[in-house]
Design a protein around this motif. Structure first.
Motif, PDB file in Angstrom:
ATOM      1  N   VAL A  78       0.830  -1.198   0.000  1.00  0.00           N
ATOM      2  CA  VAL A  78       0.000   0.000   0.000  1.00  0.00           C
ATOM      3  C   VAL A  78       0.864   1.246   0.000  1.00  0.00           C
ATOM      4  O   VAL A  78       0.563   2.251  -0.671  1.00  0.00           O
ATOM      5  CB  VAL A  78      -0.959  -0.014   1.209  1.00  0.00           C
ATOM      6  CG1 VAL A  78      -1.653   1.334   1.356  1.00  0.00           C
ATOM      7  CG2 VAL A  78      -1.988  -1.119   1.053  1.00  0.00           C
ATOM      8  N   VAL A  79       1.977   1.191   0.742  1.00  0.00           N
ATOM      9  CA  VAL A  79       2.878   2.355   0.827  1.00  0.00           C
ATOM     10  C   VAL A  79       3.452   2.684  -0.545  1.00  0.00           C
ATOM     11  O   VAL A  79       3.550   3.859  -0.945  1.00  0.00           O
ATOM     12  CB  VAL A  79       3.984   2.096   1.859  1.00  0.00           C
ATOM     13  CG1 VAL A  79       5.033   3.211   1.822  1.00  0.00           C
ATOM     14  CG2 VAL A  79       3.386   1.985   3.246  1.00  0.00           C
ATOM     15  N   SER A  84      -4.401  -1.182  -2.888  1.00  0.00           N
ATOM     16  CA  SER A  84      -5.242  -0.088  -2.435  1.00  0.00           C
ATOM     17  C   SER A  84      -5.351  -0.078  -0.917  1.00  0.00           C
ATOM     18  O   SER A  84      -5.035  -1.068  -0.236  1.00  0.00           O
ATOM     19  CB  SER A  84      -6.629  -0.215  -3.056  1.00  0.00           C
ATOM     20  OG  SER A  84      -7.265  -1.398  -2.583  1.00  0.00           O
ATOM     21  N   ARG A  85      -5.849   1.028  -0.402  1.00  0.00           N
ATOM     22  CA  ARG A  85      -6.060   1.123   1.036  1.00  0.00           C
ATOM     23  C   ARG A  85      -7.144   0.154   1.498  1.00  0.00           C
ATOM     24  O   ARG A  85      -7.138  -0.294   2.650  1.00  0.00           O
ATOM     25  CB  ARG A  85      -6.452   2.560   1.404  1.00  0.00           C
ATOM     26  CG  ARG A  85      -5.327   3.575   1.208  1.00  0.00           C
ATOM     27  CD  ARG A  85      -5.754   4.947   1.680  1.00  0.00           C
ATOM     28  NE  ARG A  85      -6.126   4.909   3.084  1.00  0.00           N
ATOM     29  CZ  ARG A  85      -6.627   5.974   3.747  1.00  0.00           C
ATOM     30  NH1 ARG A  85      -6.851   7.115   3.088  1.00  0.00           N
ATOM     31  NH2 ARG A  85      -6.949   5.868   5.025  1.00  0.00           N
ATOM     32  N   LEU A 286      -5.673 -10.086  -2.569  1.00  0.00           N
ATOM     33  CA  LEU A 286      -5.727 -10.350  -1.134  1.00  0.00           C
ATOM     34  C   LEU A 286      -7.023 -11.045  -0.736  1.00  0.00           C
ATOM     35  O   LEU A 286      -7.032 -11.900   0.146  1.00  0.00           O
ATOM     36  CB  LEU A 286      -5.569  -9.033  -0.370  1.00  0.00           C
ATOM     37  CG  LEU A 286      -5.651  -9.129   1.156  1.00  0.00           C
ATOM     38  CD1 LEU A 286      -4.515  -9.963   1.701  1.00  0.00           C
ATOM     39  CD2 LEU A 286      -5.660  -7.738   1.772  1.00  0.00           C
ATOM     40  N   LEU A 287      -8.140 -10.650  -1.372  1.00  0.00           N
ATOM     41  CA  LEU A 287      -9.419 -11.251  -1.012  1.00  0.00           C
ATOM     42  C   LEU A 287      -9.409 -12.761  -1.212  1.00  0.00           C
ATOM     43  O   LEU A 287      -9.897 -13.520  -0.366  1.00  0.00           O
ATOM     44  CB  LEU A 287     -10.542 -10.630  -1.830  1.00  0.00           C
ATOM     45  CG  LEU A 287     -10.903  -9.170  -1.496  1.00  0.00           C
ATOM     46  CD1 LEU A 287     -11.989  -8.665  -2.432  1.00  0.00           C
ATOM     47  CD2 LEU A 287     -11.353  -9.064  -0.054  1.00  0.00           C
ATOM     48  N   GLN A 288      -8.845 -13.212  -2.332  1.00  0.00           N
ATOM     49  CA  GLN A 288      -8.774 -14.651  -2.568  1.00  0.00           C
ATOM     50  C   GLN A 288      -7.888 -15.330  -1.538  1.00  0.00           C
ATOM     51  O   GLN A 288      -8.192 -16.431  -1.055  1.00  0.00           O
ATOM     52  CB  GLN A 288      -8.262 -14.953  -3.984  1.00  0.00           C
ATOM     53  CG  GLN A 288      -9.223 -14.596  -5.096  1.00  0.00           C
ATOM     54  CD  GLN A 288      -9.126 -13.143  -5.497  1.00  0.00           C
ATOM     55  OE1 GLN A 288      -8.477 -12.342  -4.811  1.00  0.00           O
ATOM     56  NE2 GLN A 288      -9.744 -12.784  -6.623  1.00  0.00           N
ATOM     57  N   LEU A 289      -6.783 -14.695  -1.165  1.00  0.00           N
ATOM     58  CA  LEU A 289      -5.888 -15.281  -0.161  1.00  0.00           C
ATOM     59  C   LEU A 289      -6.563 -15.378   1.195  1.00  0.00           C
ATOM     60  O   LEU A 289      -6.490 -16.415   1.874  1.00  0.00           O
ATOM     61  CB  LEU A 289      -4.610 -14.446  -0.065  1.00  0.00           C
ATOM     62  CG  LEU A 289      -3.584 -14.913   0.985  1.00  0.00           C
ATOM     63  CD1 LEU A 289      -3.059 -16.297   0.632  1.00  0.00           C
ATOM     64  CD2 LEU A 289      -2.439 -13.911   1.104  1.00  0.00           C
ATOM     65  N   LEU A 290      -7.242 -14.306   1.594  1.00  0.00           N
ATOM     66  CA  LEU A 290      -7.940 -14.328   2.882  1.00  0.00           C
ATOM     67  C   LEU A 290      -9.072 -15.341   2.874  1.00  0.00           C
ATOM     68  O   LEU A 290      -9.343 -15.991   3.896  1.00  0.00           O
ATOM     69  CB  LEU A 290      -8.476 -12.938   3.202  1.00  0.00           C
ATOM     70  CG  LEU A 290      -7.440 -11.844   3.461  1.00  0.00           C
ATOM     71  CD1 LEU A 290      -8.124 -10.511   3.737  1.00  0.00           C
ATOM     72  CD2 LEU A 290      -6.510 -12.216   4.615  1.00  0.00           C
TER      73      LEU A 290
END
Length: 339
Positions: A78-79, A84-85, A286-290
């Motif tokens: 993100v940095v 995205s945030r 990230l959504l798929q990983l989570l």
């Protein structure tokens, strides 16, 4: 005149009293055995409760480590503007949820350890930790064997002894309708001093009325016997129904554990490895990983819950087994606890 007398019960009342007292003593002894079995089962159930919570915490820590690592990686991305945030917030929320779940389990584990220590009469400051293996091992006994053993359960034997004692007390009340015979023997002197004569007298007496109905005593004893019969019969039906229900539940839980262990968990473990590799390569977000991590964590929770329910059900069924086998199993469980 000096004499002695003795009252004799002619309808066997003394035998009824002895039999009733013997049955009452046997019922108390069986109640002690039943209480001992219940305490052993409670210790074993609380032991496995602590063990399962410890395994749950290990699983939660492992999942939290994976989520924390992902959150740290997302924060860096993100940095630099690669993520995205929203992704950063999702990772942070998932990590905080993991910390919260771990704290809840820690509280439950502390409470379970305190309850186990209380059952074992350990000092308040010494909380036991369970060590052992969680296995959904099927029982070697069949349903018919368990049902036959359940009929010899101390609880049912105690109720049977109490029923027999009530039957003896009813026999005592019925025998009380017969009169008691009093036999006396006396010796003395009578008549004026100069013509005093010695005599020996044998007397036999019975109370009036000769035959009393004793309706109140017989009615009370009959009521007590009827209550004892109903209690024994209803308890036997309840025990048989409980054994059948526990057996069916154990078979269902065994199937659940087998499916989770052989099909679901291996597939989810593979998905986690593949998703971690794909996320590092940028092929998934990230959504798929989570989602994959959450599915794996939920499956492990379901597996531990199913194993825990299976063990608790098996412990309840094993209460119908032989007392000596329970005694050896009880000390095997206690040997897993730290000194």
């Amino acid at each position: 005149t000096v004499g002695i007398s003795q009252t004799f019960e002619i309808a066997g009342q003394a035998g009824y009293r002895r039999d009733a007292a013997t049955r009452d003593l046997a019922a108390v002894t069986e109640n002690i055995d039943e209480t001992r079995r219940q305490v052993r089962a409670e210790v074993e159930q609380r032991f496995y409760r602590v063990l399962i919570l410890q395994r749950r915490m290990e699983t939660e820590r492992e999942a939290l480590t994976a989520v924390t690592d992902a959150a740290a990686a997302v924060k860096k991305r993100v940095v630099v503007g690669e993520d995205s945030r929203l992704d950063g917030n999702l990772a942070m929320v998932e990590a905080e949820r993991g910390h919260n779940q771990l704290a809840v389990l820690a509280e439950q584990l502390l409470q379970s350890r305190a309850e186990l220590g209380a059952v074992l009469q350990l000092p308040a400051r010494e909380l036991p930790e369970a060590t052992g293996e969680l296995r959904a091992t099927p029982m070697t006994a069949s349903l018919e064997t368990l049902q036959a053993s359940a009929r010899e359960r101390p609880l049912l034997r105690s109720l049977e002894h109490r029923e027999q004692a009530a039957r003896n007390r009813l026999g005592l009340e019925r025998a009380a309708t017969y009169p008691d015979v009093t036999v006396g023997l006396s010796a003395g002197r009578e008549a004026p001093y100069d013509t005093r004569e010695q005599f020996t007298r044998l007397t036999i007496s019975v109370p009036l009325p000769l035959f009393r109905r004793n309706g109140a005593g017989i009615g009370k004893a009959t009521t007590e016997l009827t209550q004892a019969e109903i209690e024994r019969q209803s308890s036997e039906r309840d025990v048989m129904a409980q054994v059948s229900a526990l057996w069916q539940r154990m078979e269902s839980l065994q199937g659940r554990v087998k499916r989770l262990a052989e099909s679901v968990l291996p597939a989810l473990d593979e998905n986690r490895r593949l998703s971690s590799t794909a996320y590092r390569a940028g092929e998934i977000g990230l959504l798929q990983l989570l989602l994959v991590n959450r599915q794996l964590l939920d499956a492990r929770r379901d597996y531990l819950d199913a194993v825990g329910d299976f063990i608790q059900t098996r412990i309840a069924l094993e209460q119908t087994e032989d007392s000596s086998r329970q005694h050896s199993r009880y000390f095997r469980v206690l040997s897993d606890l730290p000194a």
